[in-house]
Design a protein around this motif. Structure first.
Motif, PDB file in Angstrom:
ATOM      1  N   ASN A  61      32.392 -19.421  -9.701  1.00  0.00           N
ATOM      2  CA  ASN A  61      32.365 -18.061 -10.200  1.00  0.00           C
ATOM      3  C   ASN A  61      33.274 -17.997 -11.433  1.00  0.00           C
ATOM      4  OD1 ASN A  61      33.598 -15.301 -10.460  1.00  0.00           O
ATOM      5  ND2 ASN A  61      32.027 -14.870  -8.927  1.00  0.00           N
ATOM      6  N   ASN A 108      31.841  -8.483  -3.260  1.00  0.00           N
ATOM      7  CA  ASN A 108      31.566  -9.102  -4.543  1.00  0.00           C
ATOM      8  C   ASN A 108      30.303  -9.930  -4.387  1.00  0.00           C
ATOM      9  OD1 ASN A 108      31.468 -10.758  -6.836  1.00  0.00           O
ATOM     10  ND2 ASN A 108      33.681 -10.687  -7.056  1.00  0.00           N
ATOM     11  N   ASP A 110      28.893 -12.092  -6.149  1.00  0.00           N
ATOM     12  CA  ASP A 110      28.920 -13.449  -6.686  1.00  0.00           C
ATOM     13  C   ASP A 110      29.713 -14.422  -5.832  1.00  0.00           C
ATOM     14  OD1 ASP A 110      27.383 -12.584  -8.792  1.00  0.00           O
ATOM     15  OD2 ASP A 110      29.092 -12.211 -10.092  1.00  0.00           O
TER      16      ASP A 110
END
Length: 141
Positions: A61, A108, A110
């Protein structure tokens, strides 16, 4: 290859400054990277930290990688801040920690979620425990 290599830290600290601070010994920077990963891992309780830090290259990420670098640079510069703007390093470290704290309570997309830890013997049981009480009552006669 680890999650973050020393060569990748040149986006945050010039190579000549790293050499000045570490006296050519890579152990100081590797320790700072290990400390940073450990600190960041502590904020990722709702995510699969093993999977996150097992990622390599483009699988990582980019925002999290940026903040891991900021935390590592902060820990590394605490040895000696030769050639490094310590005020900027501190602001970037604080921003990284703020992002990690804010990310603890929201999803989140991601980052991979932590594996489900429900008990196979008790499917209705949850790993989280909720407790509380009624508010206090004051009775007057």
């Amino acid at each position: 290859m680890a999650y973050l290599d020393i060569e990748e830290m040149t986006t945050h600290i010039y190579e000549e400054d790293m050499d000045t601070i570490s006296h050519g010994d890579d152990a100081a920077m590797m320790s700072a990277i290990d400390y940073a990963i450990g600190e960041v891992r502590g904020y990722l309780g709702k995510y699969d930290a093993n999977r996150i830090f097992a990622a390599r290259g483009k699988e990582r990420n980019p925002i999290l990688l940026l903040f891991v670098k900021d935390v590592a640079a902060w820990h590394f510069c605490n040895v000696c801040n030769a050639g490094v703007d310590i005020g900027m390093r501190e602001k970037r470290y604080d921003r990284a920690i703020e992002w990690l704290k804010n990310n603890q309570n929201r999803k989140n997309p991601d980052l991979p979620a932590a594996p489900d830890n429900t008990d196979t013997h008790c499917p209705q049981c949850s790993a989280d425990i909720a407790f509380g009480s009624n508010r206090k009552r004051d009775n007057h006669f």
